[in-house]
Design a protein around this motif. Structure first.
Motif, short mmCIF file in Angstrom:
data_model
loop_
_atom_site.label_atom_id
_atom_site.label_comp_id
_atom_site.label_asym_id
_atom_site.label_seq_id
_atom_site.Cartn_x
_atom_site.Cartn_y
_atom_site.Cartn_z
N GLY A 90 -16.83 8.90 -24.59
CA GLY A 90 -17.47 7.63 -24.86
C GLY A 90 -16.52 6.66 -25.53
O GLY A 90 -15.46 7.02 -26.01
N TYR A 100 -22.80 8.81 -16.47
CA TYR A 100 -23.25 9.55 -17.63
C TYR A 100 -24.29 8.75 -18.43
O TYR A 100 -24.53 7.57 -18.17
CB TYR A 100 -22.07 9.90 -18.53
CG TYR A 100 -21.11 10.90 -17.90
CD1 TYR A 100 -21.58 12.06 -17.29
CD2 TYR A 100 -19.73 10.69 -17.93
CE1 TYR A 100 -20.71 12.97 -16.72
CE2 TYR A 100 -18.86 11.60 -17.36
CZ TYR A 100 -19.35 12.74 -16.75
OH TYR A 100 -18.49 13.64 -16.18
N TRP A 114 -25.68 6.87 -21.71
CA TRP A 114 -25.16 6.10 -22.84
C TRP A 114 -26.18 6.05 -23.97
O TRP A 114 -27.38 5.89 -23.74
CB TRP A 114 -24.79 4.69 -22.41
CG TRP A 114 -23.37 4.57 -21.95
CD1 TRP A 114 -22.91 4.57 -20.66
CD2 TRP A 114 -22.22 4.48 -22.79
NE1 TRP A 114 -21.54 4.48 -20.65
CE2 TRP A 114 -21.09 4.41 -21.94
CE3 TRP A 114 -22.02 4.44 -24.17
CZ2 TRP A 114 -19.79 4.30 -22.42
CZ3 TRP A 114 -20.74 4.33 -24.65
CH2 TRP A 114 -19.63 4.27 -23.79
N PRO A 133 -23.29 -0.01 -27.88
CA PRO A 133 -22.96 1.35 -27.40
C PRO A 133 -22.19 2.12 -28.46
O PRO A 133 -21.21 1.62 -29.02
CB PRO A 133 -22.11 1.09 -26.16
CG PRO A 133 -21.53 -0.27 -26.37
CD PRO A 133 -22.55 -1.05 -27.14
N GLU A 143 -21.16 8.17 -25.39
CA GLU A 143 -21.46 8.56 -24.01
C GLU A 143 -21.70 10.06 -23.96
O GLU A 143 -20.90 10.83 -24.47
CB GLU A 143 -20.30 8.17 -23.09
CG GLU A 143 -20.58 8.39 -21.62
CD GLU A 143 -19.38 8.02 -20.77
OE1 GLU A 143 -18.24 8.39 -21.15
OE2 GLU A 143 -19.55 7.34 -19.74
#
Length: 261
Positions: free
Chosen positions: A9, A191, A193, A220, A223
């Motif tokens: 991520g 994927y 989030w 964000p 991930e």
């Protein structure tokens, strides 16, 4: 506990971020097995039946249950989800469909009456709402084709705050992790989030030219390497907060929310 920290991520800049780790340890050494018992002879059984009209029926807790939405104007709307919620102290219902914008209904005068719709949101697959003690009522609208949205109730209607790329998504689930609201966005082509709800200075501003800072309150933070996630749920067990992720095309996983120094 044996844990594997998720990687890959791009966290929002800043130190001391909480994260979610996948757990391979058992939740309990002595799990309890839940068994369903068949009704015995003479016991009372219950069932769900279609009510004949829009007249609501009282529940045990004093709220109401809608019967049917049998208006001729709703023929062919391809409804996909229904989300009950309280707005201004009264029960409401959001209906999403594959052919129009989500509609907000209000229980009033013993009837379910259309109140408004949610603008700038078409072909919404599912709706999930949450309430922040300080900032009000929000809803996560997920779309399979197009961008998903975060909207906020302003007292008379839901207004869009943020759009998130989500082509191939079936679930956009708000969840309280630790002491903060988060939203988990699954995707069939990528994927999962994890977003965190941050304080934002544009709650009541419809349009802004401010290019500094995040483009919305959802930032964000992580991930998760889970493909085709279709459902998220959280449970606290023995002081640990576990997040169950159901995958349609891969392995379903259990993660644990942990605070990092």
């Amino acid at each position: 506990m044996v844990a594997l920290r998720s990687t890959g991520g791009t966290p929002h800049p800043g130190a001391h971020l909480p994260s979610i780790v996948s757990s391979t340890s058992p939740i309990s050494e002595n799990p309890t097995t839940l068994k369903a018992s068949l009704p015995q002879k003479g016991n009372t059984t219950s069932s769900l039946q279609i009510a004949p009209s829009l007249e609501p029926a009282p529940c045990i807790d004093g709220t109401v249950v809608v019967s049917t939405l049998n208006s001729s104007s709703r023929d062919g709307t391809r409804d996909t989800d229904a989300e009950p919620l309280m707005l201004s102290g009264s029960p409401h219902l959001i209906m999403s469909s594959g052919s129009q914008r989500p509609l907000v209904y209000r229980f009033q005068n013993k009837r379910l009456e259309r109140l408004t719709d949610i603008p700038e949101a078409w072909d919404v697959y599912a709706v999930k709402h949450f309430t922040d003690a300080e900032d009000g009522i929000f809803a996560c609208l997920v779309r399979y084709m197009g961008d998903s949205s975060l909207v906020r109730w302003n007292g008379s209607m839901f207004r869009q705050l943020q759009q998130l790329p989500s082509r191939g998504s079936h679930v956009f689930q708000p969840m309280m992790l630790g002491q903060r609201w988060h939203a988990l966005l699954g995707n069939d082509f990528g994927y999962t989030w994890v977003y965190r709800l941050e304080k934002w200075k544009h709650w009541d501003i419809e349009e802004t030219n401010d290019k500094e800072g995040p483009i919305g309150p959802l930032v964000p933070v992580q991930e998760l390497k889970v493909l085709e996630a279709r459902a998220f749920t959280s449970i606290k067990v023995q002081g640990r907060q576990l997040i169950f992720v159901a995958s349609f095309g891969g392995d379903s996983l259990v993660f644990e929310y942990v605070e990092k120094e």
